[in-house]
Design an enzyme around this catalytic site. Structure first.
Site, short mmCIF file in Angstrom:
data_model
loop_
_atom_site.label_atom_id
_atom_site.label_comp_id
_atom_site.label_asym_id
_atom_site.label_seq_id
_atom_site.Cartn_x
_atom_site.Cartn_y
_atom_site.Cartn_z
CE1 TYR A 66 -4.12 -5.09 16.87
CE2 TYR A 66 -4.49 -7.04 15.51
CZ TYR A 66 -4.98 -5.95 16.22
OH TYR A 66 -6.33 -5.72 16.28
CD GLU A 68 -3.51 -4.14 21.07
OE1 GLU A 68 -3.55 -5.16 20.32
OE2 GLU A 68 -4.31 -3.91 21.97
CG ASP A 243 -8.21 19.92 20.23
OD1 ASP A 243 -7.44 19.92 19.25
OD2 ASP A 243 -9.32 19.35 20.22
CB THR A 272 -5.96 16.14 13.71
OG1 THR A 272 -6.14 17.52 13.39
CG2 THR A 272 -7.14 15.64 14.51
CE LYS A 275 -9.38 19.15 12.07
NZ LYS A 275 -9.11 18.15 13.13
NE ARG A 281 -9.12 11.88 7.01
CZ ARG A 281 -9.66 13.08 7.27
NH1 ARG A 281 -10.21 13.32 8.43
NH2 ARG A 281 -9.64 14.03 6.36
N1 DSN Z 1 -14.25 17.75 12.05
C1 DSN Z 1 -13.18 18.64 12.42
C2 DSN Z 1 -13.41 20.00 11.89
O1 DSN Z 1 -13.92 20.09 10.79
O2 DSN Z 1 -13.08 20.98 12.53
C3 DSN Z 1 -12.92 18.66 13.86
O3 DSN Z 1 -13.08 17.40 14.39
#
Ligand code: DSN
Length: 480
Positions: A66, A68, A243, A272, A275, A281
């Protein structure tokens, strides 16, 4: 130097044996997932293949800790190693993106966006409000003060891109918390071209006067001029939040530079890490110094305990993205998307916006007489993994849709090049041309059922296997 393939093979083989000793079905599903990912054409634009180093980093005892709080200021004892991990993740992120401040704790993209929203609200509203309440510290506020602050924080205005134009759920879509906590409006794209119309975004911003202007997308196949978005934000006194979850890899790999790089233009950037950036992730927030202190309060403001094992993997992935080879990869992602788009266009398929200049294409499947749902299912039968997606003004709504979104980050990681992506377009078109829409039990047209022509799936799988065998996933990784 050690043989990394041999090390990885034995690490996973032994790990799976340990897992199987407790729950063999999980070990089996893990083996099967690798086999499935190896043998299919992964074209989901938001997916990729993280390196074994990134994956292995997640499977450690950091998961048990933990932590935090913030670096050097935790609510738990014994966080010295977590501090090292989080500092490294943040340092790599700052260096890679040229950001003034980086926050590596968000567990996901939605978490990153929530941290950003609340940070901007706190920064923009709390400060002046505290002054008005004659207090310097949120901890000194009474219940009545909080009641009044809640009123001021709620119902703030947010302007984001609509879901059917390619925006994300968290950009003010009504069923999402962002559409409930904000008084929201959405901007779309030009109905003829499918492109963003900055003059219209500016006109809407002037009329609506948002506190937050959100830029960024999940299914818009074009680049965005963030300098223009910042001009719009400045003119109406908004905070610009970008974003970049989908295209962070293209920013990291210097494919998007200048006005197309959000970091020098936005106040707050969220992403994120899994991607196009090809990490674990998770999520991350970058910010200017001005917003650093409020973003740093992400935990406990929005987040629970950070996932330290994932932050460690973020540090490893970001270190990978700082290598020159990542720039070559990112450029190839964009080149391959162009080839995929050209492959569709020359076979008379319709693409939203008529093409792409990022990592994804949005194929309108209505010309094949299909819904997105039917197309997605038929393609999956043929080993082609895509996802159905709304197109602007979609007559089939967000469930059945009229589009298929396809992206190049994953297969580019495997080594696919332009010719192979042209062949992928050919295979996709072949499946769609040979899929017939089905009927409902009552005999009417169905939006879900379909019939794929005899032999089509096998033919496409054989053609894919030839390409996939040439570019193995995790080459040298053999499970015993
Ligand atoms: N689920 C993602 C996507 O496929 O674009 C975005 O959150």
């Amino acid at each position: 130097m050690a043989d990394l393939n041999a090390l990885t093979s034995s690490a996973y083989s032994q790990a799976l044996e340990v897992i199987a000793s407790v729950e063999p079905r999980i070990a089996e599903a893990t083996r099967k997932e690798l086999a499935d990912q190896r043998s299919s054409l992964k074209l989901i634009a938001s997916e990729n293949y993280a390196s074994p180093a990134v994956l292995l980093t997640m499977g450690t005892w950091f998961s048990d800790k933990y932590a935090e709080g913030t670096i050097g200021h935790r609510f738990y004892a014994g966080c010295q190693n977590v501090d090292t991990v989080e500092s490294l993740a943040a340092e790599h992120a700052r260096e890679l993106f040229g950001a003034e401040y980086a926050y590596a704790q968000p567990h996901s993209g939605i978490d990153a966006n929530l941290v950003a929203f609340w940070s901007i609200l706190a920064h923009r509203v709390e400060g002046p409000w505290l002054e008005k309440a004659g207090s310097k510290n949120v901890n000194e506020l009474t219940d009545a003060d909080w009641e009044s602050l809640r009123h001021e924080l709620g119902n703030q205005r947010l302007l984001g891109m609509s879901l059917d134009a390619g925006g994300h759920l968290t950009h003010g879509f009504r069923p999402n918390i962002s559409g409930k906590m904000f008084h929201q409006q959405q901007y779309g794209t030009d109905p003829e071209t499918g492109l963003l119309d900055y003059a219209k975004v500016a006109a809407k911003a002037r009329e609506f006067k948002p506190l937050i202007l959100v830029a960024g997308y999940s299914a818009y196949p074009r680049r965005v001029d963030f300098a223009k978005m910042r001009e719009i934000a400045d003119e109406v006194g908004a905070t610009l939040m970008v974003d970049m979850a989908h295209f962070a890899g293209l920013v990291a790999g210097k494919v998007f530079t200048g006005d197309e790089d959000p970091v020098p233009h936005a106040h707050v950037v969220t992403t994120t890490t899994h991607k196009s950036l090809r990490g674990p992730r998770g999520g991350m927030v970058l910010a200017t110094e001005e917003y650093a202190a409020s973003v740093d309060r992400g935990c406990p403001m929005v987040l629970g305990g950070p996932l330290s094992h994932v932050m460690a993997a973020k540090a490893v992935a970001l270190a990978e993205a700082r290598q020159p080879s990542f720039q070559t990869y990112a450029q190839q992602v964009a080149d391959n998307a162009k080839s995929l788009a050209e492959g569709f266009l020359k076979r008379d398929a319709r693409l939203v916006t008529g093409g792409t200049d990022n990592h994804l294409v949005l194929l309108d499947v209505s010309g094949f007489g299909l819904t997105g749902r039917q197309a997605e299912s038929a393609l999956l039968d043929a080993g082609v993994v895509t996802n159905r997606n709304s197109i602007p003004a979609d007559p089939n709504g967000a469930w059945y849709t009229s589009g298929i979104r396809l992206g190049t980050p994953a297969l580019t990681t495997r080594g696919f090049g332009r010719d192979e992506f042209d062949h992928v377009a050919e295979l996709v078109v072949h499946v769609l041309q040979n899929t017939q829409p089905g009927t409902t039990k009552a005999g009417g047209p169905s939006k879900a059922s379909y019939a794929l022509g005899d032999g089509v799936a096998d033919k496409v799988k054989d053609a894919s296997a030839e390409m996939l065998d040439k570019h193995p996933l995790y080459p040298g990784l053999e499970l015993s």
